[in-house]
Design a protein around this motif. Structure first.
Motif, PDB file in Angstrom:
ATOM      1  N   ASP A  94       0.823  -1.205   0.000  1.00 52.38           N
ATOM      2  CA  ASP A  94       0.000   0.000   0.000  1.00 52.38           C
ATOM      3  C   ASP A  94       0.861   1.260   0.000  1.00 52.38           C
ATOM      4  N   SER A 100      -2.579   4.560   0.832  1.00 55.26           N
ATOM      5  CA  SER A 100      -2.977   4.871   2.192  1.00 55.26           C
ATOM      6  C   SER A 100      -2.505   6.242   2.654  1.00 55.26           C
ATOM      7  N   GLU A 116      -7.466   3.935  -7.002  1.00 55.00           N
ATOM      8  CA  GLU A 116      -7.082   3.681  -5.610  1.00 55.00           C
ATOM      9  C   GLU A 116      -8.141   2.844  -4.906  1.00 55.00           C
ATOM     10  N   GLN A 117      -9.391   3.221  -5.091  1.00 53.31           N
ATOM     11  CA  GLN A 117     -10.473   2.483  -4.445  1.00 53.31           C
ATOM     12  C   GLN A 117     -10.567   1.057  -4.992  1.00 53.31           C
ATOM     13  N   SER A 120      -8.075  -1.215  -3.515  1.00 53.49           N
ATOM     14  CA  SER A 120      -8.315  -1.577  -2.116  1.00 53.49           C
ATOM     15  C   SER A 120      -9.008  -2.932  -1.973  1.00 53.49           C
TER      16      SER A 120
END
Length: 174
Positions: A94, A100, A116-117, A120
């Motif tokens: 990350d 993050s 980015e999402q 995750s």
């Protein structure tokens, strides 16, 4: 400009040091931009440019005709990728993706935020494989060599990770 670069490369192949200095003056800032776009660190990018000049000198005799500027950019690009491959990823993937971080979300582009999402939803190994494929231009063979996992498993994991991201992005649009 391409003809000028081509002539400089030919002179470099003949050992003309002044031609190397002229080439550096002409395109070193562009070379630095190419390197920075890949390694994302100025000091490392400067090292990449220096190493690229060494390669240009050593390989100038191989350049025959064509676009000398593109040839040089390809050398810089490959040198930057090889530099990244030598750097081991951090223990926390990350951090490597800067996922993050605490940067204000409003400042990020919608696409950047969406990626980015989507990242995750991946586990750390999937994140690493996606990073290697899309940001470091690793082939399946390169990833297999770097991780010690066989090529068919790497292929399946990348496909699975891409499907997870695609599903997440599709669902988030609805």
């Amino acid at each position: 400009m391409i003809q000028t670069i081509n002539r400089l490369i030919a002179r470099i192949a003949n050992g003309n040091e002044a031609a190397l200095n002229e080439l550096a003056r002409l395109i070193s800032s562009r070379m630095l931009s190419v390197a920075r776009a890949i390694v994302r660190d100025r000091a490392l990018a400067e090292d990449v440019v220096q190493e690229s000049f060494v390669k240009i000198v050593n390989k100038a005799h191989r350049f025959k005709h064509g676009n000398g500027y593109a040839w040089i950019c390809k050398i810089v690009h490959n040198t930057a990728l090889n530099t990244l491959r030598k750097i081991k990823p951090t223990a926390d993937i990350d951090e490597f993706f800067d996922i993050s971080d605490t940067t204000d979300v409003a400042e990020k582009s919608a696409a950047h935020l969406a990626v980015e999402q989507a990242m995750s939803v991946l586990d750390s190994q999937e994140k690493l494989l996606i990073y290697q494929k899309y940001f470091m231009d690793y082939t399946v063979r390169d990833s297999a060599k770097a991780t010690g996992i066989d090529k068919s498993t790497i292929s399946r994991k990348i496909i699975k990770a891409e499907e997870k991201m695609r599903k997440f992005l599709t669902e988030s649009r609805q």
